[in-house]
Every structure is written in C-alpha cells, then in structure tokens.
Design a protein around this motif. Structure first.
Motif, PDB file in Angstrom:
ATOM      1  N   ASP A 129       0.834  -1.220   0.000  1.00 47.53           N
ATOM      2  CA  ASP A 129       0.000   0.000   0.000  1.00 47.53           C
ATOM      3  C   ASP A 129       0.865   1.265   0.000  1.00 47.53           C
ATOM      4  O   ASP A 129       0.413   2.324   0.381  1.00 47.53           O
ATOM      5  N   HIS A 130       2.120   1.128  -0.407  1.00 48.28           N
ATOM      6  CA  HIS A 130       3.039   2.275  -0.417  1.00 48.28           C
ATOM      7  C   HIS A 130       3.863   2.373  -1.703  1.00 48.28           C
ATOM      8  O   HIS A 130       4.937   2.974  -1.701  1.00 48.28           O
ATOM      9  N   GLY A 131       3.436   1.721  -2.769  1.00 48.11           N
ATOM     10  CA  GLY A 131       4.166   1.846  -4.030  1.00 48.11           C
ATOM     11  C   GLY A 131       5.489   1.122  -4.074  1.00 48.11           C
ATOM     12  O   GLY A 131       6.360   1.484  -4.871  1.00 48.11           O
ATOM     13  N   GLN A 132       5.646   0.082  -3.262  1.00 49.32           N
ATOM     14  CA  GLN A 132       6.951  -0.584  -3.226  1.00 49.32           C
ATOM     15  C   GLN A 132       6.957  -2.001  -3.777  1.00 49.32           C
ATOM     16  O   GLN A 132       8.026  -2.530  -4.056  1.00 49.32           O
ATOM     17  N   CYS A 133       5.785  -2.644  -3.926  1.00 49.14           N
ATOM     18  CA  CYS A 133       5.807  -4.071  -4.262  1.00 49.14           C
ATOM     19  C   CYS A 133       5.241  -4.411  -5.633  1.00 49.14           C
ATOM     20  O   CYS A 133       5.550  -5.459  -6.187  1.00 49.14           O
ATOM     21  N   GLY A 134       4.364  -3.582  -6.175  1.00 47.51           N
ATOM     22  CA  GLY A 134       3.782  -3.842  -7.500  1.00 47.51           C
ATOM     23  C   GLY A 134       2.604  -4.802  -7.501  1.00 47.51           C
ATOM     24  O   GLY A 134       2.041  -5.077  -8.565  1.00 47.51           O
ATOM     25  N   ALA A 135       2.194  -5.320  -6.332  1.00 46.53           N
ATOM     26  CA  ALA A 135       1.077  -6.280  -6.299  1.00 46.53           C
ATOM     27  C   ALA A 135      -0.221  -5.662  -6.801  1.00 46.53           C
ATOM     28  O   ALA A 135      -1.120  -6.364  -7.259  1.00 46.53           O
ATOM     29  N   CYS A 136      -0.324  -4.346  -6.720  1.00 45.69           N
ATOM     30  CA  CYS A 136      -1.562  -3.634  -7.076  1.00 45.69           C
ATOM     31  C   CYS A 136      -1.553  -3.113  -8.504  1.00 45.69           C
ATOM     32  O   CYS A 136      -2.412  -2.309  -8.867  1.00 45.69           O
ATOM     33  N   THR A 137      -0.605  -3.569  -9.334  1.00 43.55           N
ATOM     34  CA  THR A 137      -0.474  -3.018 -10.695  1.00 43.55           C
ATOM     35  C   THR A 137      -1.719  -3.288 -11.538  1.00 43.55           C
ATOM     36  O   THR A 137      -2.212  -4.418 -11.597  1.00 43.55           O
ATOM     37  N   VAL A 138      -2.215  -2.236 -12.175  1.00 44.06           N
ATOM     38  CA  VAL A 138      -3.313  -2.353 -13.149  1.00 44.06           C
ATOM     39  C   VAL A 138      -2.930  -1.513 -14.372  1.00 44.06           C
ATOM     40  O   VAL A 138      -1.931  -0.778 -14.342  1.00 44.06           O
ATOM     41  N   LEU A 139      -3.713  -1.624 -15.423  1.00 42.95           N
ATOM     42  CA  LEU A 139      -3.475  -0.831 -16.630  1.00 42.95           C
ATOM     43  C   LEU A 139      -4.479   0.308 -16.691  1.00 42.95           C
ATOM     44  O   LEU A 139      -5.681   0.072 -16.549  1.00 42.95           O
ATOM     45  N   VAL A 140      -3.999   1.513 -16.859  1.00 39.21           N
ATOM     46  CA  VAL A 140      -4.875   2.671 -17.043  1.00 39.21           C
ATOM     47  C   VAL A 140      -4.571   3.238 -18.425  1.00 39.21           C
ATOM     48  O   VAL A 140      -3.438   3.667 -18.688  1.00 39.21           O
ATOM     49  N   ASP A 141      -5.578   3.176 -19.296  1.00 39.85           N
ATOM     50  CA  ASP A 141      -5.396   3.573 -20.698  1.00 39.85           C
ATOM     51  C   ASP A 141      -4.138   2.911 -21.268  1.00 39.85           C
ATOM     52  O   ASP A 141      -3.339   3.540 -21.978  1.00 39.85           O
ATOM     53  N   GLY A 142      -3.947   1.651 -20.930  1.00 41.01           N
ATOM     54  CA  GLY A 142      -2.851   0.843 -21.476  1.00 41.01           C
ATOM     55  C   GLY A 142      -1.519   0.956 -20.761  1.00 41.01           C
ATOM     56  O   GLY A 142      -0.602   0.205 -21.048  1.00 41.01           O
ATOM     57  N   MET A 143      -1.409   1.905 -19.820  1.00 41.53           N
ATOM     58  CA  MET A 143      -0.141   2.089 -19.103  1.00 41.53           C
ATOM     59  C   MET A 143      -0.232   1.443 -17.725  1.00 41.53           C
ATOM     60  O   MET A 143      -1.268   1.532 -17.061  1.00 41.53           O
ATOM     61  N   ARG A 144       0.863   0.839 -17.278  1.00 37.04           N
ATOM     62  CA  ARG A 144       0.831   0.185 -15.959  1.00 37.04           C
ATOM     63  C   ARG A 144       1.061   1.210 -14.847  1.00 37.04           C
ATOM     64  O   ARG A 144       1.955   2.053 -14.952  1.00 37.04           O
ATOM     65  N   ILE A 145       0.283   1.109 -13.802  1.00 37.38           N
ATOM     66  CA  ILE A 145       0.470   1.987 -12.647  1.00 37.38           C
ATOM     67  C   ILE A 145       0.256   1.185 -11.362  1.00 37.38           C
ATOM     68  O   ILE A 145      -0.393   0.140 -11.368  1.00 37.38           O
ATOM     69  N   ASN A 146       0.783   1.723 -10.272  1.00 39.87           N
ATOM     70  CA  ASN A 146       0.490   1.156  -8.955  1.00 39.87           C
ATOM     71  C   ASN A 146      -0.821   1.779  -8.468  1.00 39.87           C
ATOM     72  O   ASN A 146      -0.869   2.972  -8.160  1.00 39.87           O
ATOM     73  N   SER A 147      -1.861   0.976  -8.382  1.00 41.09           N
ATOM     74  CA  SER A 147      -3.178   1.543  -8.055  1.00 41.09           C
ATOM     75  C   SER A 147      -3.270   2.014  -6.606  1.00 41.09           C
ATOM     76  O   SER A 147      -4.157   2.789  -6.267  1.00 41.09           O
ATOM     77  N   CYS A 148      -2.331   1.574  -5.758  1.00 42.76           N
ATOM     78  CA  CYS A 148      -2.354   2.044  -4.363  1.00 42.76           C
ATOM     79  C   CYS A 148      -1.885   3.490  -4.253  1.00 42.76           C
ATOM     80  O   CYS A 148      -2.144   4.156  -3.251  1.00 42.76           O
ATOM     81  N   LEU A 149      -1.184   3.973  -5.275  1.00 45.67           N
ATOM     82  CA  LEU A 149      -0.626   5.332  -5.229  1.00 45.67           C
ATOM     83  C   LEU A 149      -1.496   6.343  -5.968  1.00 45.67           C
ATOM     84  O   LEU A 149      -1.083   7.486  -6.141  1.00 45.67           O
ATOM     85  N   SER A 150      -2.660   5.917  -6.405  1.00 43.48           N
ATOM     86  CA  SER A 150      -3.480   6.781  -7.241  1.00 43.48           C
ATOM     87  C   SER A 150      -4.880   6.879  -6.652  1.00 43.48           C
ATOM     88  O   SER A 150      -5.459   5.873  -6.232  1.00 43.48           O
TER      89      SER A 150
END
Ligand code: FES
Ligand code: FES
Length: 167
Positions: free
Chosen positions: A38-59
């Motif tokens: 939940d702090h942008g360090q592990c990538g477990a929350c990665t999703v695609l937003v308009d085709g780009m990967r992001i950490n959804s916990c940081l958004s």
C-alpha cells in the motif's frame, strides 16, 4: 464522467480519499488486484490505465474520471486466458500467487513497451532495436516483487508469451 473498468462503467466514489486500489477491491468487488505494501513498493496492485501500468495504491480513484482501467479479471478468462496468463500457468510463474495479478498486468504493458522499442536502464543503445534479453525483462519487471522468489519462471513465462504473441 464515470470510470470504465474491464468494459463496464462505474460511478466514482464520493470520498476523494479512496485509492484506485481500494475502489477496485472494496467498492466494485474486483479482488484480483492485490494489496501488498500500500506504499508503491511491491507492485502487487499493478493495473493498466489507458494501457499504461500503474500502482493503483498510489493513485486516487477520483483522478480517473473518464479513464479506462484493465485489471487481471479483464485480461482473460479461465477458458480463454491471455497469452501471459497461459504462459504463467505453463511455466509455473508463481508459488503462492499473491504477486501474480500484478506481475501479469505489469508484463502485459511491458510487452507493449518492448513492441514500441522503449529503452530501459538495461539498454546499451537507446536508438537500436532492443533484444528481449533476461536482463531487459528483469529490469523492466523490477517494480514487481515476488516474496516466493519465482523470478526465474516469471522471466521464462514472459519470454514464452512474447514468442506466442509474435507468432
Ligand atoms: S500495494 Fe501498491 S505497490 Fe505495493
Ligand atoms: S508467487 Fe508468492 S509472492 Fe510471488
């Protein structure tokens, strides 16, 4: 404007403090996306937003008014998995599976980055066509941690999926 997740439209939460990760998991029930740090360090929350990967916990969810989000549930199904989902199964690219949705979402975007010849920190020549070496894959996937240490098989799965997609 609502948010579109895996081809379905949803209203955004009224509370502006809700992260995209919590919105996906708790408000619309898509629990495939995982919360690790939940702090942008592990990538477990990665999703695609308009085709780009992001950490959804940081958004924050409200930042995605009008955006199109894809989660692991939207990449394929049990009977019709995406090439990466299939390759992770065939190459044992997981152990406990907790990091796997994030790994697969991240790899999905990463293969598009390769296709567009985006260089990484591991690329020697920023202009030349980039070879999909293990080093390149490891560098590009370095934001996705696996506590089980399935890294060797994750790289093998990504290479196999890329080969299938190219064929
Ligand atoms: S839960 Fe988002 S990076 Fe770890
Ligand atoms: S498979 Fe267990 S954390 Fe990656």
């Amino acid at each position: 404007m609502p948010i579109t997740v895996n081809d379905t439209q949803y209203d955004l939460p009224d509370d502006p403090r809700v992260s995209l990760l919590d919105f996906l998991r708790h408000e619309i029930g898509l629990t495939g996306t995982k919360k690790g740090c939940d702090h942008g360090q592990c990538g477990a929350c990665t999703v695609l937003v308009d085709g780009m990967r992001i950490n959804s916990c940081l958004s924050l969810a409200v930042m995605h008014d009008g955006d199109t989000v894809q989660t692991i549930e939207g990449l394929g199904t049990e009977t019709d998995p995406s090439p990466l989902q299939k390759a992770f199964l065939e190459h044992d690219g997981y152990q406990c599976g907790y990091c796997t949705p994030g790994q697969i979402c991240s790899a999905t975007a990463m293969l598009n980055e390769f296709a567009n010849n985006w260089p990484s920190d591991a690329s020697d020549d920023l202009e030349a066509a980039i070879d999909m070496s293990d080093e390149e894959i490891r560098e590009r996937m370095s934001g996705n941690l696996c506590r089980c240490g399935a890294y060797v098989n994750i790289v093998a799965a990504i290479k196999a999926a890329a080969k299938e997609m190219a064929a």
